[in-house]
Each structure stands twice: as structure tokens, then as C-alpha cells.
Design a protein around this motif. Structure first.
Motif, PDB file in Angstrom:
ATOM      1  N   THR A 165      35.743 101.024  78.710  1.00  0.00           N
ATOM      2  CA  THR A 165      34.315 100.794  78.458  1.00  0.00           C
ATOM      3  C   THR A 165      34.134 100.040  77.140  1.00  0.00           C
ATOM      4  OG1 THR A 165      33.858 102.831  79.678  1.00  0.00           O
ATOM      5  CG2 THR A 165      32.056 101.951  78.337  1.00  0.00           C
ATOM      6  N   ARG A 173      35.157  96.481  77.682  1.00  0.00           N
ATOM      7  CA  ARG A 173      34.136  95.748  78.431  1.00  0.00           C
ATOM      8  C   ARG A 173      32.953  95.416  77.525  1.00  0.00           C
ATOM      9  NH1 ARG A 173      33.809  96.355  84.206  1.00  0.00           N
ATOM     10  NH2 ARG A 173      35.657  97.318  85.108  1.00  0.00           N
ATOM     11  N   TYR A 174      32.609  96.347  76.630  1.00  0.00           N
ATOM     12  CA  TYR A 174      31.494  96.060  75.720  1.00  0.00           C
ATOM     13  C   TYR A 174      31.876  94.951  74.732  1.00  0.00           C
ATOM     14  CZ  TYR A 174      27.650  96.307  72.526  1.00  0.00           C
ATOM     15  OH  TYR A 174      26.571  95.943  71.743  1.00  0.00           O
ATOM     16  N   TYR A 188      31.485  91.827  76.523  1.00  0.00           N
ATOM     17  CA  TYR A 188      30.051  91.530  76.655  1.00  0.00           C
ATOM     18  C   TYR A 188      29.519  90.917  75.352  1.00  0.00           C
ATOM     19  CZ  TYR A 188      25.038  92.715  76.664  1.00  0.00           C
ATOM     20  OH  TYR A 188      23.666  92.669  76.554  1.00  0.00           O
ATOM     21  N   ARG A 189      30.062  91.374  74.220  1.00  0.00           N
ATOM     22  CA  ARG A 189      29.639  90.871  72.908  1.00  0.00           C
ATOM     23  C   ARG A 189      30.314  89.542  72.550  1.00  0.00           C
ATOM     24  NH1 ARG A 189      27.611  91.014  69.036  1.00  0.00           N
ATOM     25  NH2 ARG A 189      27.184  92.720  67.631  1.00  0.00           N
ATOM     26  N   THR A 217      21.922  96.680  72.911  1.00  0.00           N
ATOM     27  CA  THR A 217      22.992  96.170  72.051  1.00  0.00           C
ATOM     28  C   THR A 217      23.010  96.914  70.713  1.00  0.00           C
ATOM     29  OG1 THR A 217      22.655  94.027  73.105  1.00  0.00           O
ATOM     30  CG2 THR A 217      24.000  94.047  71.125  1.00  0.00           C
ATOM     31  N   MET A 274      24.604 100.319  71.347  1.00  0.00           N
ATOM     32  CA  MET A 274      26.046 100.242  71.604  1.00  0.00           C
ATOM     33  C   MET A 274      26.807  99.758  70.367  1.00  0.00           C
ATOM     34  SD  MET A 274      26.760 101.311  74.690  1.00  0.00           S
ATOM     35  CE  MET A 274      28.279 100.544  75.292  1.00  0.00           C
ATOM     36  N   PHE A 323      29.676 102.351  69.727  1.00  0.00           N
ATOM     37  CA  PHE A 323      29.684 102.500  71.185  1.00  0.00           C
ATOM     38  C   PHE A 323      28.936 103.762  71.628  1.00  0.00           C
ATOM     39  CE2 PHE A 323      33.646 100.626  69.593  1.00  0.00           C
ATOM     40  CZ  PHE A 323      33.480  99.332  70.043  1.00  0.00           C
ATOM     41  N   VAL A 369      27.224 105.293  73.885  1.00  0.00           N
ATOM     42  CA  VAL A 369      26.926 105.092  75.310  1.00  0.00           C
ATOM     43  C   VAL A 369      25.767 105.969  75.801  1.00  0.00           C
ATOM     44  CG1 VAL A 369      29.232 104.266  75.936  1.00  0.00           C
ATOM     45  CG2 VAL A 369      28.731 106.710  76.030  1.00  0.00           C
ATOM     46  N   GLY A 419      22.886 103.889  74.911  1.00  0.00           N
ATOM     47  CA  GLY A 419      22.988 102.667  75.706  1.00  0.00           C
ATOM     48  C   GLY A 419      22.574 102.920  77.147  1.00  0.00           C
ATOM     49  N   LEU A 464      24.739  95.043  82.644  1.00  0.00           N
ATOM     50  CA  LEU A 464      24.830  96.213  81.763  1.00  0.00           C
ATOM     51  C   LEU A 464      25.578  97.356  82.446  1.00  0.00           C
ATOM     52  CD1 LEU A 464      21.361  96.332  79.929  1.00  0.00           C
ATOM     53  CD2 LEU A 464      23.396  95.005  79.402  1.00  0.00           C
ATOM     54  N   ILE A 492      29.386  97.227  82.259  1.00  0.00           N
ATOM     55  CA  ILE A 492      30.040  97.688  81.027  1.00  0.00           C
ATOM     56  C   ILE A 492      30.538  99.122  81.211  1.00  0.00           C
ATOM     57  CG2 ILE A 492      29.649  98.266  78.584  1.00  0.00           C
ATOM     58  CD1 ILE A 492      27.628  95.884  78.578  1.00  0.00           C
TER      59      ILE A 492
END
Ligand SMILES: [Zn+2]
Length: 470
Positions: free
Chosen positions: A50, A53-54, A57-58, A360, A363, A367, A369, A372, A407, A410
Motif C-alpha cells: 500500500t 502504491r501510494y 501515486y505521488r 493526499t 496520506m 500514510f 490510511v 485517507g 484512489l 492504492i
């Protein structure tokens, strides 16, 4: 916006700045493959997947290495018990591991190196530690002089004298004879005559567990890695020892950020789930009864450093939440088949942007979550409200669904409808409607047939053509 991560080494949240942004090097201690993984092991895998993946994403590019410990006392014992060779045990549980984590929608690592594939490098590394005066051979074993490494204990925040007391209590008589100091740890272990072994300058033997991670992290990711991660039970001695060996070998800082995940607890007294306590549930067993996406959501929904409480009730909650998440997307996706559309709504786009920024920010705080995911649930409610409008705008709806899918991904959650297929289906339906308007019924039938082969059933209604999957 600044991404901050809690670094076990400094015990505080720090701004995350990789050595060579946007590249990130990440090493996650992998399993010793001698048994099926349990939910506690899976939690660690999912937590760092996770996080990876974040980071992606960033905009970071993550080089993700996770090892397999494929030579170990536990593997030798399992081989003896099941009357198999060590290789057979390793292959059996390695395959099971891949099956389990694929079911949990864990992205494949960039590389999964194995200890046994790196034996020459492990031996060379140990020879270097001996040459530098930090290690010594003793009766076929090789040990590391922990006290000689000035920062020993820095990661686990322990004084060397306290370690000494603990080590003296744990140690058995045979080891006391071999070690100069009770806190010294093994780099190489002499093998019994019938055990799996490799030839080395110290005779037949096998590497200790800690050395393999140092060797593979440095070999595949460089002398200084950005993120080193694992379960909190690995802080001492495993990661403490990795730092000592690695920094003596390279003369450089080993890992810039140390991330550790919390335990999974089970039962009313929240006991830690572990193999040694015998209170574990294997992923293999559980996935025979539970949708893997439900387990994924359960494991991804607790911030990685917090203990995760596993119970039937938490599994039921995850199931309900997953169903709500999927239903919202399905309902709005269904509306994309409407023949009427309304004007583009800027207000919807603003709400979407605001929610994404909030997500964002949440997170980015190590992180988080839980926060998020609350933003994702808020997006779900926005989608539900939008679906109930008399008329929708396709662009607005697509933006909502695209962001929602992005989203959720993620957290490893995949929406059930296939967006790409949908676009293709809509395209073909439009072509068919054009053909029908031109009274080109042969073409219209061909298109219906083509859709039929894709498993799409058409239904012509006064409001236009609707479709569903068979
Ligand atoms: Zn490790």
C-alpha cells in the motif's frame, strides 16, 4: 505538499526525501519459506504494498526488492518433518506465497532475490568484515563483534550493557565457548554432517539470517537505500545487525528511513498472532472462505504502525464496506448508458479536486490510511448523490469514477466493472445506433453479434439501448 514518514531510527516523523528523487529504493524483509503465511505476515506484505502504491501515486518510481530466506534452521526442520528435501520445502511454500499475495492483489516486487543465489557475495562480504577486524572465525562459525560497532543498539534504542545481560540469559553453553562476547551474532554457521551446506573458507556451512539481507539490499539497491521495511519484531536483532554489518562493509549510511509495521492481534484479549503462540490463521485457509478483496481491504485499512485487530466482526465490516464501495461505482457506471446527458458541472469537479487534496494531505502524514479511506468514503457518497440525479453528465461521471478507481487502487481494491471494456462497448453501441439510423441492418446485426461475443447483451428500450454482461 510534503510527505512525512515515521523513521524508527530517529523516532520521529521526517520529510521523505529520497536520495535520487523521483527514484526510491525500497527493501522489505521477505518470508522464510517453510510454511504457509498467516494473516500477521500478510499484513506486513499488504502494508508495504500500500505504501509503495501510494509512493507511485505521488510520482515516485519505486525499485522494490523483497527477499526470500530459502536456507534456515526452520526450513531444515520442516524438511525433516515432512520427509522432503530443503529445495522441495522451499518450492512448495514459495509457490503458495506467490498464490496468496497475488490473490491479495499485491504488486509483484521488482525483484525477489534468494539467499542461496547469492552465496559467493555473502562469503565475500563476511571475508571483508573479518579483514576489517569486525568479525572472527570460531570453530567453523563466524561471528560479528557487535560491541566494536559504535552505534550498536541505535535502532532498537538499547544500551549495549542491557543487551549483554539479555544475551547472557538466552545463550547456550556451546555458543558461549565459541563467542568472544555474548552479544556477538553469527554471520556463518558450521553445518552438521547431513545438513544442506556450502563450501567456504571456514568449512562447510550456511549463512546466518541477518547477513543475507545486508548482502542483497546492497547488491541490488546500492550502499545506501531509501526505505528499509519489515515487521516491528525485526527491529532487534535483525535490523540492528543489518545496520552494523552493512555500515562496516560500505562505510556509508545503510538505510535512510526505517519503517516497521505493527502486529496483528486476535481474540478478545488482543493477543499477538504468531506461529510460536499457535493462534494463527493462514491466508491459504482463510481465502477458501473469504473474498480476497475483503481481506485486502481489512489489512489495508489500518495505518501500518498500529496494531491490527483481526476478528470475525472486523472481517464482516470489511465485507460490508467493500460491497458499498463496489455498489456506488456500479450504479454510476450504469448511468453511463443513459441516452440523455446534462450540462458539465464545475461544482462537481471542484468537490473532486478538494477531496483529492484532502486525501493526499492525510496520506502524506505517515500514510494515514484511516483518514485517507474516510476521504474515499466521502467520494463514494458524492458518487451516490450524483448517481441519483435525474440526468448526469458523462464527463463528470467519468472523472468521478476514474478518480475513485485510482484512489481505491492504492489500497489494492479493484472495481468490478472493466472501464476499458465499457468504453469499447459504448463505442460499438454508438456505431450500431448510427447503422440503425441509416437503416443499415446488416451492419447493425454484425455489431450486435460482435458485442454478443464479448459477452454483452443488448436491450433496445424507448430510452435507447441498454446493455449488461451475461
Ligand atoms: Zn531482512
Amino acid at each position: 505538499m510534503v510527505l512525512r514518514v515515521f523513521n524508527t531510527l530517529t523516532h520521529q516523523k521526517e520529510e521523505f526525501r529520497p536520495l535520487e528523487a523521483p527514484k526510491v529504493t525500497m527493501y522489505v524483509c521477505g518470508p522464510t519459506v517453510y510454511n504457509y503465511i498467516h494473516i500477521g505476515n500478510a499484513r506486513s506484505v499488504v502494508a508495504f504494498d500500500t505504501i509503495r502504491r501510494y509512493l507511485e501515486y505521488r510520482g515516485f518510481e519505486v525499485n522494490y526488492v523483497s527477499n526470500f530466506t530459502d536456507v534456515d534452521d526452520k526450513i531444515i526442520k520442516a524438511a525433516q518433518e515432512q520427509q522432503l528435501t530443503c529445495e522441495q520445502i522451499v518450492e512448495k511454500y514459495l509457490r503458495a506465497y506467490y498464490q496468496d499475495i497475488q490473490a491479495l492483489n499485491v504488486q509483484p516486487a521488482t525483484l525477489n532475490p534468494r539467499a542461496t543465489e547469492n552465496m559467493p557475495e555473502i562469503i565475500t562480504f563476511i571475508e571483508d568484515l573479518i579483514a576489517k577486524g569486525y568479525a572472527y572465525a570460531s570453530a567453523g562459525d563466524v561471528y560479528f563483534r557487535a560491541r566494536k560497532f559504535a552505534n550498536y543498539g541505535q535502532l532498537s534504542k538499547q544500551a549495549v550493557d542491557d543487551l549483554e545481560q539479555g544475551a547472557s540469559q538466552r545463550i547456550n553453553a556451546a555458543d558461549t565457548v565459541k563467542k568472544e562476547d555474548p552479544i556477538d551474532f553469527a554471520l556463518w554457521k558450521h553445518a552438521a554432517s547431513n545438513e544442506i551446506s556450502w563450501d567456504s573458507p571456514w568449512g562447510l556451512g550456511r549463512p546466518g539470517w541477518h547477513i543475507e539481507c545486508s548482502v542483497m539490499a546492497i547488491k541490488y539497491l546500492g550502499p545506501t537505500i531509501d526505505i528499509h521495511a519489515g515487521g516491528e519484531d525485526l527491529i532487534f536483532p535483525h535490523h540492528e545487525n543489518e545496520i552494523a554489518q552493512s555500515e562496516v562493509h560500505t562505510g556509508q549510511k545503510f538505510a535512510r528511513y526505517w519503517l516497521h509495521n505493527g502486529f496483528v492481534t486476535i481474540g478478545s484479549d488482543n493477543e499477538k498472532m504468531s506461529k510460536s503462540l499457535g493462534n494463527f490463521i493462514t491466508v491459504h485457509e482463510l481465502l477458501q472462505q473469504v473474498d480476497p478483496q475483503v481481506l485486502r481491504l481489512l489489512l489495508a485499512a489500518t495505518q501500518y504502525r498500529h496494531p491490527l485487530q483481526y476478528s470475525d466482526a472486523s472481517l464482516d465490516d470489511a465485507q460490508t464496506n467493500l460491497q458499498h464501495l463496489q455498489t456506488a461505482a456500479k450504479n454510476l457506471n450504469f448511468r453511463l448508458q443513459d441516452s440523455q446527458t446534462t450540462a458539465f458541472d464545475e461544482g462537481i469537479e471542484q468537490q473532486l479536486t478538494q477531496l483529492t487534496q484532502q486525501f493526499t494531505a492525510h496520506m502524506d502524514d505517515d500514510f494515514n490510511v484511516q483518514n485517507g479511506l474516510s476521504d474515499v468514503y466521502e467520494l463514494m457518497r458524492l458518487i451516490n448523490r450524483y448517481s441519483q440525479q435525474a440526468q448526469i453528465n458523462f464527463d463528470n461521471a467519468r472523472h468521478l469514477l476514474d478518480r475513485y478507481a485510482q484512489l481505491l487502487a492504492i489500497f489494492g481494491i479493484t472495481l468490478k466493472f472493466d472501464y476499458e471494456v465499457n468504453a469499447q462497448v459504448e463505442e460499438l453501441i454508438q456505431q450500431r445506433e448510427a447503422a440503425r439510423a441509416n437503416k443499415n441492418f446488416a451492419q447493425s446485426d454484425r455489431l450486435r453479434q460482435q458485442l454478443r461475443q464479448m459477452g454483452i447483451i443488448l436491450e433496445d428500450t424507448p430510452q435507447g439501448t441498454r446493455w449488461h454482461k451475461e
